[in-house]
Design a protein around this motif. Structure first.
Motif, PDB file in Angstrom:
ATOM      1  N   TRP A 328      43.605   2.457 -35.183  1.00 18.09           N
ATOM      2  CA  TRP A 328      43.923   3.332 -34.059  1.00 18.09           C
ATOM      3  C   TRP A 328      42.882   4.459 -34.050  1.00 18.09           C
ATOM      4  O   TRP A 328      42.935   5.350 -34.898  1.00 18.09           O
ATOM      5  CB  TRP A 328      45.315   3.940 -34.215  1.00 18.09           C
ATOM      6  CG  TRP A 328      46.460   3.047 -33.843  1.00 18.09           C
ATOM      7  CD1 TRP A 328      46.574   1.708 -34.051  1.00 18.09           C
ATOM      8  CD2 TRP A 328      47.679   3.454 -33.211  1.00 18.09           C
ATOM      9  NE1 TRP A 328      47.783   1.245 -33.597  1.00 18.09           N
ATOM     10  CE2 TRP A 328      48.488   2.302 -33.078  1.00 18.09           C
ATOM     11  CE3 TRP A 328      48.174   4.673 -32.761  1.00 18.09           C
ATOM     12  CZ2 TRP A 328      49.760   2.338 -32.497  1.00 18.09           C
ATOM     13  CZ3 TRP A 328      49.438   4.720 -32.186  1.00 18.09           C
ATOM     14  CH2 TRP A 328      50.223   3.554 -32.054  1.00 18.09           C
ATOM     15  N   ASP A 329      41.966   4.454 -33.108  1.00 19.36           N
ATOM     16  CA  ASP A 329      40.933   5.482 -33.113  1.00 19.36           C
ATOM     17  C   ASP A 329      40.564   5.961 -31.710  1.00 19.36           C
ATOM     18  O   ASP A 329      39.435   6.368 -31.455  1.00 19.36           O
ATOM     19  CB  ASP A 329      39.693   4.997 -33.862  1.00 19.36           C
ATOM     20  CG  ASP A 329      39.091   3.725 -33.261  1.00 19.36           C
ATOM     21  OD1 ASP A 329      39.589   3.263 -32.210  1.00 19.36           O
ATOM     22  OD2 ASP A 329      38.137   3.190 -33.849  1.00 19.36           O
ATOM     23  N   ALA A 330      41.538   5.959 -30.794  1.00 14.95           N
ATOM     24  CA  ALA A 330      41.271   6.425 -29.435  1.00 14.95           C
ATOM     25  C   ALA A 330      41.209   7.947 -29.356  1.00 14.95           C
ATOM     26  O   ALA A 330      40.483   8.504 -28.528  1.00 14.95           O
ATOM     27  CB  ALA A 330      42.331   5.901 -28.472  1.00 14.95           C
ATOM     28  N   GLY A 331      41.994   8.616 -30.209  1.00 21.00           N
ATOM     29  CA  GLY A 331      42.036  10.075 -30.143  1.00 21.00           C
ATOM     30  C   GLY A 331      43.035  10.622 -31.125  1.00 21.00           C
ATOM     31  O   GLY A 331      43.358   9.991 -32.137  1.00 21.00           O
ATOM     32  N   ASN A 332      43.536  11.823 -30.812  1.00 20.45           N
ATOM     33  CA  ASN A 332      44.502  12.460 -31.701  1.00 20.45           C
ATOM     34  C   ASN A 332      45.916  11.960 -31.376  1.00 20.45           C
ATOM     35  O   ASN A 332      46.099  11.002 -30.626  1.00 20.45           O
ATOM     36  CB  ASN A 332      44.398  13.986 -31.621  1.00 20.45           C
ATOM     37  CG  ASN A 332      44.561  14.520 -30.205  1.00 20.45           C
ATOM     38  OD1 ASN A 332      44.698  13.772 -29.241  1.00 20.45           O
ATOM     39  ND2 ASN A 332      44.549  15.841 -30.068  1.00 20.45           N
ATOM     40  N   LEU A 333      46.940  12.616 -31.953  1.00 22.78           N
ATOM     41  CA  LEU A 333      48.300  12.087 -31.879  1.00 22.78           C
ATOM     42  C   LEU A 333      48.814  11.941 -30.453  1.00 22.78           C
ATOM     43  O   LEU A 333      49.392  10.917 -30.090  1.00 22.78           O
ATOM     44  CB  LEU A 333      49.247  12.983 -32.692  1.00 22.78           C
ATOM     45  CG  LEU A 333      50.714  12.553 -32.708  1.00 22.78           C
ATOM     46  CD1 LEU A 333      50.876  11.197 -33.391  1.00 22.78           C
ATOM     47  CD2 LEU A 333      51.569  13.603 -33.412  1.00 22.78           C
ATOM     48  N   ASP A 334      48.601  12.961 -29.632  1.00 24.92           N
ATOM     49  CA  ASP A 334      49.127  12.891 -28.263  1.00 24.92           C
ATOM     50  C   ASP A 334      48.047  12.588 -27.226  1.00 24.92           C
ATOM     51  O   ASP A 334      48.255  12.756 -26.025  1.00 24.92           O
ATOM     52  CB  ASP A 334      49.861  14.182 -27.897  1.00 24.92           C
ATOM     53  CG  ASP A 334      48.978  15.420 -27.954  1.00 24.92           C
ATOM     54  OD1 ASP A 334      47.785  15.292 -28.300  1.00 24.92           O
ATOM     55  OD2 ASP A 334      49.479  16.528 -27.661  1.00 24.92           O
ATOM     56  N   LEU A 335      46.887  12.133 -27.726  1.00 24.30           N
ATOM     57  CA  LEU A 335      45.775  11.744 -26.850  1.00 24.30           C
ATOM     58  C   LEU A 335      45.376  12.849 -25.881  1.00 24.30           C
ATOM     59  O   LEU A 335      45.097  12.610 -24.706  1.00 24.30           O
ATOM     60  CB  LEU A 335      46.107  10.455 -26.085  1.00 24.30           C
ATOM     61  CG  LEU A 335      46.048   9.165 -26.911  1.00 24.30           C
ATOM     62  CD1 LEU A 335      46.470   7.968 -26.057  1.00 24.30           C
ATOM     63  CD2 LEU A 335      44.662   8.932 -27.484  1.00 24.30           C
ATOM     64  N   THR A 336      45.326  14.057 -26.408  1.00 22.82           N
ATOM     65  CA  THR A 336      44.804  15.171 -25.606  1.00 22.82           C
ATOM     66  C   THR A 336      43.339  15.442 -25.938  1.00 22.82           C
ATOM     67  O   THR A 336      42.701  16.260 -25.272  1.00 22.82           O
ATOM     68  CB  THR A 336      45.616  16.451 -25.855  1.00 22.82           C
ATOM     69  OG1 THR A 336      45.665  16.724 -27.268  1.00 22.82           O
ATOM     70  CG2 THR A 336      47.031  16.302 -25.320  1.00 22.82           C
ATOM     71  N   GLU A 337      42.811  14.774 -26.964  1.00 25.49           N
ATOM     72  CA  GLU A 337      41.400  14.920 -27.328  1.00 25.49           C
ATOM     73  C   GLU A 337      40.884  13.567 -27.806  1.00 25.49           C
ATOM     74  O   GLU A 337      41.491  12.925 -28.667  1.00 25.49           O
ATOM     75  CB  GLU A 337      41.212  15.968 -28.434  1.00 25.49           C
ATOM     76  CG  GLU A 337      39.767  16.171 -28.842  1.00 25.49           C
ATOM     77  CD  GLU A 337      39.615  17.158 -29.991  1.00 25.49           C
ATOM     78  OE1 GLU A 337      38.475  17.551 -30.284  1.00 25.49           O
ATOM     79  OE2 GLU A 337      40.637  17.509 -30.616  1.00 25.49           O
ATOM     80  N   ALA A 338      39.747  13.140 -27.262  1.00 28.56           N
ATOM     81  CA  ALA A 338      39.178  11.844 -27.626  1.00 28.56           C
ATOM     82  C   ALA A 338      38.544  11.898 -29.014  1.00 28.56           C
ATOM     83  O   ALA A 338      38.145  12.965 -29.504  1.00 28.56           O
ATOM     84  CB  ALA A 338      38.140  11.420 -26.598  1.00 28.56           C
TER      85      ALA A 338
END
Length: 638
Positions: A328-338
């Protein structure tokens, strides 16, 4: 009379034999490693591996409640010790095999909020946020999940309504009542020798969406736990700084006489903050104080769980063909930062272990000298992570015809797709007995390993005197403890010779055969740079490495249509004595074992069969489940 004489003679003969020939314990010293004829008597090392989950949420956690979880503490304990329950989505569910231990780690912030929200408490509905989340919860399904994600975002950004925070802060009637119920439930279900229920919580440091969570586990019972309230993160009384958590842990131990530890998790969702090297996210330096405190309070790291596997990343380990597993490497926990590439080094277990060697040389202490465990982070009270029995992260992702087709989280940054949820993991602990004290002590000494679910039995020892003869016994652990150190240990013998390692693994009795055992080595060279290498040390089916030393794949027996596989390839057990061929006595190093199963179906294959649906083209359909042992560290003499 003749009969009596014979009987009397037999008794006399037996007593003479007993007097003359029964060996003493002392007479067996140096002759038989068990020290007595019975190999199970007089031994003091851990002989059992216990299986558990150190990271599980019930409906008491605010996000779990908003996700639609209605199962509380009672259902969580009953299910995970082996009983059948009905899930929040109305499905009957049971584990194939009960757990040996469990840590319920509901979020320490806002305890009591989820229960009151479900009831539509007036104080919650009086706030705009509370009313919005209540309406989402009542709508259910995707709206409920979106409400939970909205709560998480407001939580991480520090924009929760101050009234809600105050109403459910430590010291409030709602909060204190829930904490007492957490203690009471653990005491009720703790059954020494049969099932261990630890008292714990999750300290949910979430800095602008970047995951810095720690699970806190107490060694102690109600008497000490009632003397404290959990550490929280929300202002004005909480903090997201790990140094403040360490202060809470120190205060707990000094104030109660108890013991506690913390386990960090999901560095892969921290966007580079989990394992700092120069500075912490607060701007404070990574100095002697930081490395000493982190080493003291965090003996373990949660390497694998439902939100992805965190052992290694292919960008960091391009020569490791098995590094890209459930990534899993799209972003942080809540996908507020790539995610960006420079973040990755500070997110994965292997790279952290490597940085730890450098920090030890720089500051005198290795802050990342951790053992490894796996756990679930399930938010539905169900530690059900078998691929064929996967109840996933939350009610919104429990079994249904559509769960693999809808993103679990999606923003403008990207998405964590439904089919990417990972059926993982388990914590394996080598302990002398199934009690809070014995299990906690084993965690402290790092005699643990992580698996992605299967219950393969793995032993790993390091020393200088292991030989092939040590594996000829069906009890090689005698030689392991007598000649060396177990996983989690240190090699300190001052010698220039290369260390030897004894590693062996038995397949899960109801699982797949084994492909191979690998030893992962990391070291710091003469220039202070870190290096890594993965060695195949034992493998099945008589394969031979090619000219470049690469071992051919084990094969694949998965039947996708039937959602099954056959154990016609692989091995039921693997074992070897391995000597590091590239050893340099002047270089600090660590070694850990990675055990791979043969390919088996992922959970999406079972869903496709049972619901009659298509698997998304992008989804992985098979995988090689695995185990990661805690490392053994080598430090040069002097």
């Amino acid at each position: 009379m003749k009969f009596a004489s014979i009987a009397g003679s037999a008794i006399f003969a037996a007593s003479v034999a007993s007097a003359q020939y029964v060996p003493s314990v002392e007479s067996l010293e140096g002759v038989y490693k068990g020290k007595t004829y019975s190999p199970y008597a007089k031994r003091d090392f851990p002989s059992n591996v216990y299986w558990g989950d150190t990271h599980l949420h019930t409906a008491l956690s605010p996000d779990a409640g908003l996700f639609g979880n209605t199962l509380g503490l009672e259902e969580a304990y009953r299910f995970n010790r082996g009983e059948e329950v009905v899930s929040a989505t109305g499905l009957p569910v049971r584990l194939a095999r009960p757990l040996d231990f469990l840590v319920v780690t509901d979020h320490s912030d806002m305890m009591g909020f989820a229960t009151d929200l479900a009831k539509g408490a007036p104080n919650i509905l009086a706030t705009e946020q509370g009313k919005r989340w209540y309406e989402g919860l009542q709508a259910g399904g995707e709206e409920s999940a979106n409400a939970a994600l909205d709560l998480i975002t407001n939580f991480s950004q520090g924009t929760l309504d101050p009234k809600l925070v105050a109403d459910y802060a430590p010291g409030s009637p709602a909060y204190d009542s829930v904490w007492q119920s957490v203690i009471d439930a653990a005491e009720k279900y703790n059954d020494p020798g049969n099932f261990t229920a630890f008292i714990g919580f999750e300290w949910t440091s979430l800095v602008k969406g970047n995951n810095l969570h720690r699970n806190v586990i107490l060694r102690d019972g109600a008497f000490r736990a009632r003397q404290v309230v959990p550490m929280v993160t929300q202002p004005p009384i909480g903090s997201t700084d790990p140094l403040d958590l360490y202060a809470w842990l120190d205060k707990y131990e000094s104030g109660t006489g108890g013991q506690a530890l913390a386990i960090a998790h999901n560095g892969n969702l921290s966007n580079g903050l989990m394992f700092p090297f120069d500075a912490q996210y607060t701007g404070k330096p990574v100095d002697e104080n930081y490395v000493q405190l982190r080493a003291k309070w965090e003996p373990l790291y949660e390497t694998t769980q439902i939100k992805g596997d965190g052992e290694a990343h292919p960008f960091l380990s391009p020569d490791d063909e098995f590094a890209d597993y459930e990534t899993w490497d799209a972003g942080n926990l809540d996908l507020t930062e790539a995610k960006t590439p420079e973040m990755l080094k500070h997110e994965y277990a292997r790279s952290a272990l490597l940085m730890g060697l450098q920090l030890e040389s720089k500051l005198g202490t290795n802050p990342y000298k951790f053992g490894q465990v796996g756990s679930t982070d399930a938010h539905n009270s169900l530690s059900a992570i078998e691929e064929e029995n996967f109840f996933s992260k939350a009610p919104s992702a429990e079994p249904s015809p559509t769960r693999m087709h809808h993103p679990f989280t999606k923003t403008e940054i990207g998405a964590f797709e439904g089919y990417e949820l990972t059926a993982s993991g388990r914590a394996a602990v080598w302990a002398t007995e199934n009690t809070r004290e014995a299990l906690f002590d084993a965690m402290e000494r790092k005699e643990t390993y992580a698996t992605t679910g299967p219950r393969m039995m793995v032993r790993f020892f390091g020393g200088w005197e292991f030989t092939d003869d040590d594996l000829r016994s069906r009890n090689p652990a005698f030689a392991g403890y007598e000649k060396g150190v177990p996983m989690g240990g240190d090699l300190t013998q001052p010698t220039g010779d290369a260390p030897t390692f004894m590693v062996y693994a038995l397949r899960d009795p109801i699982g797949a055969n084994l492909d191979r055992i690998q030893i992962v080595k990391g070291w710091m060279d003469a220039n202070g740079e870190t290096q890594e290498r993965v060695y195949d040390v034992a493998w099945s089916d008589g394969r031979e490495p090619d000219a470049e030393g690469k071992l051919p794949p084990v094969g694949n027996t998965v039947d996708l249509e039937a959602a099954t596989w056959t154990n016609t390839i692989g091995a039921s057990e693997l074992a070897t004595i391995w000597t590091d061929p590239d050893f340099d006595a002047s270089q600090k190093a660590f070694y850990y074992a990675r055990v791979l199963e043969i390919p088996t179906p992922r959970w999406v294959v079972y869903d496709a069969l049972r619901f009659g649906v298509e698997i998304p083209e992008e989804a992985e359909k098979t995988g090689q489940e695995r185990a990661y042992t805690s490392p053994i560290w080598y430090t040069p003499a002097g």
